[in-house]
Design a protein around this motif. Sequence first.
Motif, PDB file in Angstrom:
ATOM      1  N   ASN A 252      48.957  40.519  93.404  1.00 56.85           N
ATOM      2  CA  ASN A 252      49.930  41.040  92.322  1.00 56.85           C
ATOM      3  C   ASN A 252      51.212  40.875  92.790  1.00 56.85           C
ATOM      4  OD1 ASN A 252      48.053  41.674  90.089  1.00 56.85           O
ATOM      5  ND2 ASN A 252      47.602  43.219  91.348  1.00 56.85           N
ATOM      6  N   PHE A 253      52.286  40.128  92.104  1.00 53.84           N
ATOM      7  CA  PHE A 253      53.626  39.921  92.865  1.00 53.84           C
ATOM      8  C   PHE A 253      54.493  39.980  91.592  1.00 53.84           C
ATOM      9  CE2 PHE A 253      50.640  37.390  95.213  1.00 53.84           C
ATOM     10  CZ  PHE A 253      50.887  37.647  96.470  1.00 53.84           C
ATOM     11  N   ARG A 254      55.534  40.419  91.931  1.00 54.81           N
ATOM     12  CA  ARG A 254      56.847  40.414  91.054  1.00 54.81           C
ATOM     13  C   ARG A 254      58.160  40.293  91.899  1.00 54.81           C
ATOM     14  NH1 ARG A 254      57.383  45.322  86.789  1.00 54.81           N
ATOM     15  NH2 ARG A 254      55.313  44.978  86.630  1.00 54.81           N
ATOM     16  N   GLU A 255      59.129  39.680  90.982  1.00 57.24           N
ATOM     17  CA  GLU A 255      60.360  39.066  91.513  1.00 57.24           C
ATOM     18  C   GLU A 255      61.498  39.646  90.727  1.00 57.24           C
ATOM     19  OE1 GLU A 255      62.918  35.308  93.316  1.00 57.24           O
ATOM     20  OE2 GLU A 255      61.692  35.272  91.436  1.00 57.24           O
ATOM     21  N   TYR A 256      62.498  40.251  91.234  1.00 58.03           N
ATOM     22  CA  TYR A 256      63.797  40.285  90.767  1.00 58.03           C
ATOM     23  C   TYR A 256      64.853  39.785  91.585  1.00 58.03           C
ATOM     24  CZ  TYR A 256      61.269  44.582  89.009  1.00 58.03           C
ATOM     25  OH  TYR A 256      60.398  45.244  87.994  1.00 58.03           O
ATOM     26  N   ARG A 257      65.579  38.868  90.645  1.00 60.05           N
ATOM     27  CA  ARG A 257      66.844  38.199  91.448  1.00 60.05           C
ATOM     28  C   ARG A 257      68.016  38.308  90.735  1.00 60.05           C
ATOM     29  NH1 ARG A 257      64.098  32.326  90.747  1.00 60.05           N
ATOM     30  NH2 ARG A 257      65.139  31.564  88.793  1.00 60.05           N
ATOM     31  N   ALA A 258      69.063  38.280  91.308  1.00 56.33           N
ATOM     32  CA  ALA A 258      70.558  38.160  90.762  1.00 56.33           C
ATOM     33  C   ALA A 258      71.113  37.003  91.578  1.00 56.33           C
ATOM     34  CB  ALA A 258      71.420  39.376  91.167  1.00 56.33           C
ATOM     35  N   GLU A 259      71.543  36.227  90.502  1.00 54.34           N
ATOM     36  CA  GLU A 259      71.858  34.828  90.971  1.00 54.34           C
ATOM     37  C   GLU A 259      73.474  34.334  90.322  1.00 54.34           C
ATOM     38  OE1 GLU A 259      69.582  31.277  89.466  1.00 54.34           O
ATOM     39  OE2 GLU A 259      68.273  32.916  88.477  1.00 54.34           O
ATOM     40  N   GLY A 260      73.946  33.476  91.076  1.00 51.03           N
ATOM     41  CA  GLY A 260      75.400  32.912  90.579  1.00 51.03           C
ATOM     42  C   GLY A 260      76.557  34.034  90.761  1.00 51.03           C
ATOM     43  N   LEU A 261      76.174  35.078  91.911  1.00 48.59           N
ATOM     44  CA  LEU A 261      77.001  35.986  92.272  1.00 48.59           C
ATOM     45  C   LEU A 261      78.345  35.272  92.896  1.00 48.59           C
ATOM     46  CD1 LEU A 261      74.531  38.540  93.617  1.00 48.59           C
ATOM     47  CD2 LEU A 261      75.787  38.732  91.346  1.00 48.59           C
ATOM     48  N   ASP A 262      78.323  34.311  93.306  1.00 47.10           N
ATOM     49  CA  ASP A 262      79.682  33.889  94.226  1.00 47.10           C
ATOM     50  C   ASP A 262      80.502  32.593  93.300  1.00 47.10           C
ATOM     51  OD1 ASP A 262      79.189  35.750  96.054  1.00 47.10           O
ATOM     52  OD2 ASP A 262      78.127  34.172  97.337  1.00 47.10           O
ATOM     53  N   ILE A 263      79.877  32.429  92.247  1.00 48.61           N
ATOM     54  CA  ILE A 263      80.504  31.233  91.256  1.00 48.61           C
ATOM     55  C   ILE A 263      81.864  31.810  90.817  1.00 48.61           C
ATOM     56  CG2 ILE A 263      80.216  30.108  89.170  1.00 48.61           C
ATOM     57  CD1 ILE A 263      77.178  29.950  89.596  1.00 48.61           C
TER      58      ILE A 263
ATOM     59  N   ALA B  84      65.572  40.231 100.770  1.00 52.29           N
ATOM     60  CA  ALA B  84      66.008  39.153 101.395  1.00 52.29           C
ATOM     61  C   ALA B  84      66.897  38.276 100.486  1.00 52.29           C
ATOM     62  CB  ALA B  84      64.894  37.982 102.040  1.00 52.29           C
ATOM     63  N   PRO B  85      68.187  37.891 101.000  1.00 47.65           N
ATOM     64  CA  PRO B  85      69.032  37.166 100.351  1.00 47.65           C
ATOM     65  C   PRO B  85      68.611  35.523 100.161  1.00 47.65           C
ATOM     66  CG  PRO B  85      69.983  37.735 102.646  1.00 47.65           C
ATOM     67  CD  PRO B  85      68.716  38.580 102.379  1.00 47.65           C
ATOM     68  N   TYR B  86      69.080  35.055  99.136  1.00 53.83           N
ATOM     69  CA  TYR B  86      68.588  33.630  98.972  1.00 53.83           C
ATOM     70  C   TYR B  86      69.641  32.710  99.993  1.00 53.83           C
ATOM     71  CZ  TYR B  86      67.829  29.219  96.379  1.00 53.83           C
ATOM     72  OH  TYR B  86      67.462  28.029  96.019  1.00 53.83           O
ATOM     73  N   TRP B  87      68.836  32.276 100.969  1.00 55.10           N
ATOM     74  CA  TRP B  87      69.512  31.295 101.972  1.00 55.10           C
ATOM     75  C   TRP B  87      68.781  29.994 101.887  1.00 55.10           C
ATOM     76  CZ3 TRP B  87      70.989  34.047 107.223  1.00 55.10           C
ATOM     77  CH2 TRP B  87      71.859  35.059 106.823  1.00 55.10           C
ATOM     78  N   ASP B  88      69.459  28.849 101.642  1.00 54.91           N
ATOM     79  CA  ASP B  88      69.115  27.557 101.854  1.00 54.91           C
ATOM     80  C   ASP B  88      67.873  27.365 101.317  1.00 54.91           C
ATOM     81  OD1 ASP B  88      71.340  27.247 103.892  1.00 54.91           O
ATOM     82  OD2 ASP B  88      69.967  27.955 105.509  1.00 54.91           O
TER      83      ASP B  88
ATOM     84  N   TYR C 249      59.494  41.276  95.513  1.00 58.01           N
ATOM     85  CA  TYR C 249      60.316  40.461  96.192  1.00 58.01           C
ATOM     86  C   TYR C 249      61.779  40.556  95.490  1.00 58.01           C
ATOM     87  CZ  TYR C 249      62.303  36.408  98.674  1.00 58.01           C
ATOM     88  OH  TYR C 249      63.141  35.431  99.586  1.00 58.01           O
ATOM     89  N   ILE C 250      62.513  40.952  96.156  1.00 59.43           N
ATOM     90  CA  ILE C 250      64.100  41.082  95.649  1.00 59.43           C
ATOM     91  C   ILE C 250      65.068  40.314  96.480  1.00 59.43           C
ATOM     92  CG2 ILE C 250      65.982  42.514  95.045  1.00 59.43           C
ATOM     93  CD1 ILE C 250      64.116  44.935  94.605  1.00 59.43           C
ATOM     94  N   THR C 251      65.875  39.290  95.579  1.00 57.22           N
ATOM     95  CA  THR C 251      66.604  38.515  96.483  1.00 57.22           C
ATOM     96  C   THR C 251      68.016  38.257  95.529  1.00 57.22           C
ATOM     97  OG1 THR C 251      67.082  36.222  97.272  1.00 57.22           O
ATOM     98  CG2 THR C 251      65.879  36.398  95.173  1.00 57.22           C
ATOM     99  N   THR C 252      69.148  37.949  96.161  1.00 56.86           N
ATOM    100  CA  THR C 252      70.527  37.702  95.649  1.00 56.86           C
ATOM    101  C   THR C 252      70.941  36.379  96.066  1.00 56.86           C
ATOM    102  OG1 THR C 252      71.631  39.085  97.166  1.00 56.86           O
ATOM    103  CG2 THR C 252      70.860  40.326  95.245  1.00 56.86           C
ATOM    104  N   ALA C 253      71.598  35.717  95.249  1.00 58.93           N
ATOM    105  CA  ALA C 253      72.120  34.508  95.468  1.00 58.93           C
ATOM    106  C   ALA C 253      73.449  34.205  94.922  1.00 58.93           C
ATOM    107  CB  ALA C 253      71.042  33.114  95.015  1.00 58.93           C
TER     108      ALA C 253
END
Length: 195
Positions: free
Chosen positions: A165-176, A93-97, A136-140
């Motif tokens: 058991n939970f794990r997260e991967y996220r890539a953030e700051g992609l539109d800066i 899920a993308p990071y929204w709001d 959980y994978i997200t991008t922001a």
Amino acid sequence: MELTKERLLFVDSCVSTHRSRTRQLCDAWIRRFRKEHPGAVTDIAVAEPGVVQPMDRESILLRNELIQQRDWEAPMFDLARQFRRADYILVGAPYWDCSFPSVLKIYIENIVVSDLTFRETEQGYEGLCPCRELTYITTAGGPVGEMDLGYDYIRGVGRMLGIRNFREYRAEGLDIRGADVDGIMAETLEKINHG
């Protein structure tokens, strides 16, 4: 490697107006999972309008009636049954709001079913889902920092349903402006590929 009978559920809420970066990361994760779990079955639940419907008064009353009748084969519970039988779950899920697209919340409304995916006890909720791990994978486009409310929410619901058991991967700051998008994505892909 020995073949398994495990089940992976990919909850695809990678809503995008372009080639989804969240989906790119999810695809990489799924490729690694399939190498590590040969023979595992992959189910996909696409969280989008038409596939998932928000709960309104009429649907809540119907759901309550079906729960009382313990009619777990009713089509209304298809997503909940699919979720319950998963050994591993990937949510993209993308990071929204500060969280995620609303359609993912609607999906969750459809899988949280009393006496099917959880039950109420004197000690509180008891989860009925045997899932070993939820990823959980997200991008922001901007920074996420401590405002990762989507992942916090997913963990809360997951715990209620019995997942530990939970794990997260996220890539953030992609539109800066000036961001090294390829570098950020490559770094996140590296983390995914090495578990």
